[in-house]
Design a protein around this motif. Structure first.
Motif, PDB file in Angstrom:
ATOM      1  N   GLU A 197       9.333 -22.694 -15.990  1.00 45.85           N
ATOM      2  CA  GLU A 197       9.606 -21.481 -16.140  1.00 45.85           C
ATOM      3  C   GLU A 197       8.996 -20.724 -16.723  1.00 45.85           C
ATOM      4  O   GLU A 197       9.217 -19.147 -16.622  1.00 45.85           O
ATOM      5  N   ARG A 256       5.674 -17.865 -16.828  1.00 45.96           N
ATOM      6  CA  ARG A 256       5.742 -16.685 -16.140  1.00 45.96           C
ATOM      7  C   ARG A 256       4.370 -16.783 -15.875  1.00 45.96           C
ATOM      8  O   ARG A 256       3.553 -15.140 -16.479  1.00 45.96           O
ATOM      9  N   ALA A 308      14.206 -12.438 -11.191  1.00 39.66           N
ATOM     10  CA  ALA A 308      14.015 -12.750 -12.998  1.00 39.66           C
ATOM     11  C   ALA A 308      13.249 -13.113 -13.018  1.00 39.66           C
ATOM     12  O   ALA A 308      12.221 -12.383 -13.856  1.00 39.66           O
ATOM     13  N   PHE A 309      11.825 -13.981 -11.656  1.00 38.61           N
ATOM     14  CA  PHE A 309      10.831 -13.853 -12.075  1.00 38.61           C
ATOM     15  C   PHE A 309       9.948 -12.546 -12.525  1.00 38.61           C
ATOM     16  O   PHE A 309       9.159 -12.316 -13.450  1.00 38.61           O
ATOM     17  N   ALA A 342      10.546  -9.597 -12.764  1.00 41.94           N
ATOM     18  CA  ALA A 342      11.267  -8.642 -14.526  1.00 41.94           C
ATOM     19  C   ALA A 342      10.840  -9.156 -15.379  1.00 41.94           C
ATOM     20  O   ALA A 342      10.982  -7.928 -16.023  1.00 41.94           O
ATOM     21  N   ASP A 343      10.382  -9.944 -14.889  1.00 40.35           N
ATOM     22  CA  ASP A 343       9.169 -10.395 -16.756  1.00 40.35           C
ATOM     23  C   ASP A 343       8.055 -10.922 -16.480  1.00 40.35           C
ATOM     24  O   ASP A 343       7.719 -12.250 -17.281  1.00 40.35           O
ATOM     25  N   PHE A 344       7.347 -10.222 -15.416  1.00 41.13           N
ATOM     26  CA  PHE A 344       6.430 -11.143 -14.808  1.00 41.13           C
ATOM     27  C   PHE A 344       4.393 -10.029 -14.883  1.00 41.13           C
ATOM     28  O   PHE A 344       5.226  -9.129 -14.533  1.00 41.13           O
ATOM     29  N   ASP A 345       3.710 -10.152 -16.187  1.00 39.27           N
ATOM     30  CA  ASP A 345       2.391  -9.350 -16.341  1.00 39.27           C
ATOM     31  C   ASP A 345       1.496  -9.832 -15.140  1.00 39.27           C
ATOM     32  O   ASP A 345       0.549  -9.437 -15.859  1.00 39.27           O
ATOM     33  N   SER A 404      -1.443 -17.768 -17.440  1.00 43.05           N
ATOM     34  CA  SER A 404      -0.947 -18.510 -18.781  1.00 43.05           C
ATOM     35  C   SER A 404      -2.423 -18.229 -19.362  1.00 43.05           C
ATOM     36  O   SER A 404      -3.659 -18.539 -19.679  1.00 43.05           O
TER      37      SER A 404
END
Length: 405
Positions: free
Chosen positions: A36, A38, A53-54, A56-59, A63
């Motif tokens: 999960e 991002r 969904a990815f 919407a919450d991806f900077d 990582s």
């Protein structure tokens, strides 16, 4: 998605695994799989909620563990072109969408998968229809298909991709494979355009991927051990056998035109009962069992001049059945089955008709190629002429019917 794809592939160039594959291979520091995450190294459409969904919450970043790896990991792991991708991750990146209608099986003709030193390894390959119904498939030779990727990994060494001397070019015949039927090929994985990939003693893992109907079929990982040399004679002969010329000659089943390779193979035939002697004897016998033509380019061709612009001639050599029979006697001494196993089942089948005619004074029937393989009746007649065991005869008759061409 275009930007994500570009950054994702750059990450692979730095040897980063996918987010759900962090535990694979031999990582620099222990990492946990994170399906999960991002991160550029995850698939946007594979997370819960999908692509929307990815993002919407991806900077738009890697990582923290991935950044740590790229900034501070050992240079050989991170430097592009140093640590091979396959060495760390195998075929796992394509295992997400496998072609489960086919199976790809690899094996070697040796007890406990132990091969003697000096023997160029031959892998038996079978593409099996597992779909439960008849399937249309290309009959092109498996080892020469552009869609074949074969990786050889020696313990403690970077993985190498086997590169064959020739590739199949052009359209091939399509045949129907019944349920459970297979196409067969024998692959001389010991040598290729990369050189000799298995010339040293040690443990190797061989795995292949074949693209069929646009999707990957991944083989079993085949573990093989190459034994250390047993004598000084083997060590001395190795420097003459593990050359580009001998590799090319074995790949095409013999020559009369490359004298250095012929001399090396003749020296190998003096090591009676060694599998290399059997393989070398059959490679030498093939060109002698039939009329042989050799293209000679005139030595007066100037530097940079193409062969077409130079004087050329075709030299024709008559068959030497007496010498061919002598070599076949060396190859089959004590066990004809051992000779077939050393050469490879389908590699032997492709030469069997010619060799059988040499044994029979030039009158044995040839193997007639049909749409899929060889005529079963004639294949049986020819195979029986080599005094093979019944199990080997049944095996070769099966593979003659499913020989990739």
């Amino acid at each position: 998605m275009r930007f994500w794809t570009a950054a994702h592939e750059v990450g692979h160039a730095f040897n980063l695994a996918h987010s759900w594959q962090k535990s694979l291979g031999t990582p620099w520091i222990p990492l946990a799989d994170d399906p999960e995450a991002r991160s550029f190294m995850n698939y946007p459409y594979a997370v819960a909620g999908g692509q929307a969904a990815f993002f919407a919450d991806f900077d738009f970043r890697f990582s923290d563990p991935e950044l740590l790896f790229m900034r501070h990991g050992p240079e050989r792991f991170v430097q592009m072109g140093n640590a091979d991708w396959f060495d760390q991750h195998g075929f796992s990146q394509v295992a997400l969408d496998p072609n489960e209608e086919f199976g790809l099986n690899l094996s070697v003709n040796a007890r406990d998968n132990r091969l003697p030193y000096l023997l160029p390894p031959v892998v038996e390959m079978a593409l099996v229809n597992r779909s439960g119904r008849p399937k249309l498939a290309s009959a092109a030779r498996l080892s020469e298909r552009a869609g074949l990727t074969l990786i050889i990994s020696k313990d403690g060494r970077p993985a190498r991709q086997w590169s064959p001397y020739s590739r199949h070019c052009g359209e091939s015949l399509e045949i129907i494979l019944g349920q459970g039927e297979a196409l067969y090929d024998s692959v001389l994985v010991g040598a290729g355009r990369n050189g000799w990939d298995m010339a040293e003693p040690g443990r190797y893992t061989i795995q292949a991927m074949l693209v069929v109907d646009g999707r990957a079929v991944i083989s079993n990982p085949l573990e093989v051990k190459v034994e250390p040399p047993e004598s000084r004679e083997e060590e001395r002969l190795a420097q003459d056998i593990f050359t580009p010329e001998v590799g090319q000659v074995l790949a095409v089943n013999g020559t009369r035109g490359i004298q250095s390779a012929v001399d090396a193979l003749r020296a190998a035939t003096r090591m009676r009962q060694h599998p290399l002697a059997r393989q070398a004897a059959i490679a030498l016998a093939g060109p002698l069992a039939d009329e042989y033509k050799l293209l000679q380019v005139d030595e007066r061709a100037r530097p940079g001049e193409t062969p077409a612009a130079a004087a050329r001639r075709i030299e024709v050599y008559d068959a030497d059945l007496k010498e061919a029979r002598h070599l076949l006697a060396i190859a089959t001494e004590g066990s004809a089955d051992a000779a077939v196993n050393a050469v490879g089942h389908t590699r032997f089948l492709r030469e069997a008709g010619k060799l059988a005619r040499a044994l029979d004074g030039g009158v044995a029937p040839a193997l007639r190629q049909t749409g899929l393989g060889f005529d079963a009746v004639r294949a049986g007649d020819v195979i029986a002429g080599f005094n093979l065991g019944q199990d080997m005869q049944r095996m070769l008759a099966l593979k003659a019917n499913g020989l990739s061409i």
